[in-house]
Design an enzyme around this catalytic site. Structure first.
Site, PDB file in Angstrom:
ATOM      1  CG  ASP A 195      -1.803   1.199   1.333  1.00 10.02           C
ATOM      2  OD1 ASP A 195      -2.174   1.739   0.279  1.00 10.02           O
ATOM      3  OD2 ASP A 195      -2.129   1.614   2.462  1.00 10.02           O
ATOM      4  CG  ASP A 229       0.539   1.020   6.037  1.00  6.48           C
ATOM      5  OD1 ASP A 229       1.132   0.373   6.930  1.00  6.48           O
ATOM      6  OD2 ASP A 229      -0.567   1.562   6.223  1.00  6.48           O
ATOM      7  CG  ASP A 249      -2.668   6.649   1.399  1.00  2.00           C
ATOM      8  OD1 ASP A 249      -2.764   7.886   1.266  1.00  2.00           O
ATOM      9  OD2 ASP A 249      -3.650   5.904   1.526  1.00  2.00           O
TER      10      ASP A 249
END
Length: 373
Positions: free
Chosen positions: A95, A281, A97
């Protein structure tokens, strides 16, 4: 969220799932996956087993969820409680972001919504109206957020293919539907790795925990010939390019590193990690029981679709992921920041009734910046 807004969003989402179901990526080995969903103003429903695309479509049409999820793990009994599922293996997912990238633009497009009086103000820590500190932050990501996230995706892909022997055809990149990307790795050597092994993989990708000895520096009598060369593979090569700058500067820079000593070298490694380590992450990749947003489903933080990026360079997040209707809707908007969807600009709006396309209305309602008039 009030009942009128919920009904509006459910209607828009249901129309999408009826008309655009072909965008949903029904995962391979569907019957071995755990599915879950949330409804508006409601908690999570998990431990659902789905046999095929027809069952999935029925689930979407009957429940009209705000968000739909699917496990990266494969189980013998996906519908049972976690300790009875019998975990087999799990795809590798990363992930990336924009909110984790410490971008300077963030303050310019982050809003604070007061949970006490509902006043909306530009990125503040205290409500300008009632002085409450109970604020909810909402971001309207910009092009820089997406472009910066793309850079991290490229860095990750290079490490996966060059360092970890992952076939590039087994890597799929999805826009999350809000402000980042999910990177899926299929059929890799890591399928059966548990959380601990995935944690070690995360440290490698982020360049966490690097020790000076691995890069030629010793506390006592370091040897300049032990320092990395410019053409080395993996992190030694990246270290060389970042720290030396060019082959011709290697000798001079190594002399400086030797002169500055061991503790200073550790700070150099930390600087390398901060500046060229891939910003993923870690918790997402390490969690082998997590359920992830289903590709092709709508993200209720924005009303945009989690969509496959076939060409990351050309991918335009706020055009290519917007599939809701252009039909006009009247909303009471309080969105003091301009945003852009489908190449159209909207806002700023200051507590005013405006007619906007459904896709823009959904975006603002999802971010609590508008209500149906």
């Amino acid at each position: 969220m009030n009942e009128t807004d919920i009904k509006f969003l459910e209607s828009a989402f249901k129309k999408y799932y009826f008309e655009q179901f072909e965008l949903i990526r029904v995962p391979e080995r569907t019957s071995e996956r755990e599915f879950g969903y949330q409804k508006f103003n409601s908690g999570m429903t998990r431990h659902i087993s789905v046999k095929d695309d027809k069952e999935l479509h029925l689930l979407l049409m009957q429940n009209v969820p705000s968000d739909v999820y699917c496990s990266n793990a494969y189980y013998s009994f996906p519908n049972l409680p976690m300790n009875e599922k019998d975990w087999k293996e799990a795809d590798l997912i990363f992930d990336i972001d924009a909110k984790d990238l410490n971008l300077s633009c963030r303050g310019n497009h982050t809003l604070s919504i007061c949970n006490e009086c509902h006043e909306i103000s530009n990125n503040s820590e205290k409500c300008s109206k009632c002085n409450s500190t109970k604020l909810e932050k909402k971001s309207l990501p910009c092009k820089n957020c997406i472009d910066s996230s793309k850079i991290e995706v490229k860095k990750l892909s290079e490490i996966l293919t060059n360092d970890l022997s992952v076939n590039k055809d087994d890597i799929q990149v999805y826009f999350s539907g809000n402000e980042g990307f999910h990177i899926y790795v299929y059929n890799s050597q890591f399928q059966q790795n548990g959380s601990r092994e995935r944690s070690e993989l995360v440290d490698y990708i982020m360049f966490n925990g690097a020790i000076p000895e691995k890069f030629g520096m010793k506390k006592f009598k370091p040897n300049r010939n032990s320092f990395p060369d410019f053409d080395e593979a993996g992190w030694k090569g990246r270290f060389s390019k970042y720290v030396y700058g060019s082959k011709s500067k290697r000798s001079k820079i190594v002399s400086e590193l030797l002169s500055n000593g061991y503790s200073s070298f550790q700070k150099t490694l930390d600087d390398v990690s901060e500046n060229i380590g891939t910003k993923i992450d870690p918790n997402v990749t390490m969690d082998i029981h997590r359920i992830f947003r289903l590709p092709g489903s709508i993200n209720s933080k924005s009303g945009l679709t989690k969509i496959h990026c076939k060409d990351l360079v050309k991918f335009d997040a706020y055009v290519d992921s917007s599939f809701l209707s252009d039909d006009s809707v009247e909303v009471l908007a309080n969105c003091p920041i301009e945003f852009k969807l489908k190449n159209k600009k909207f806002g700023p709006y200051h507590n005013e009734k405006v007619s906007v396309p459904t896709f823009a209305a959904v975006y603002m309602v999802c971010k609590k910046l508008a209500t149906i008039a």
